[in-house]
Design an enzyme around this catalytic site. Structure first.
Site: not given
Length: 118
Positions: A22, A54, A74, A99
């Protein structure tokens, strides 16, 4: 104040995850944001300078997550929330970071945090 500005389904390509493979590839993260913002002022003025930009928030989300390359969702969520609050003066936000494909039997896994006070 109950007003919010929303950004939903923002796709960010970045390195994310804890496994060796990863750390070598870009993967997709999906970001949803709800940010407290007093929309009465831009609502009355019709002036973009009174609104939460934005587009700028979106650019900051992408650059933050791409630079951070988090191992954990997290960690990515916490750092991103702190940066958005600091840079844009957002008192409260709800951030969802997903994810896709991380668990084969699920569309996505993710975390949702709320930071600050409405």
């Amino acid at each position: 104040m109950a007003d919010s500005v929303l950004i939903e389904g923002l796709v960010v390509e970045t390195v994310v995850g804890v496994y060796d493979w990863e750390r070598k590839v870009d993967q997709q993260l999906l970001v949803d944001l709800e940010m407290a913002w007093d929309n009465r002022i831009p609502g009355a003025s019709d002036d973009v300078n009174d609104a939460l930009d934005y587009s700028a928030v979106t650019e900051r989300v992408v650059s933050c997550l791409q630079a951070l390359r988090p191992q954990l969702l997290e960690h990515g969520a916490e750092r991103l929330a702190a940066e958005l609050q600091e840079v844009f003066g957002i008192a409260w936000l709800r951030l969802t970071l997903r994810k896709p494909g991380a668990v084969p039997a699920a569309q996505a896994v993710g975390v949702r945090i709320e930071r600050g006070a409405r």
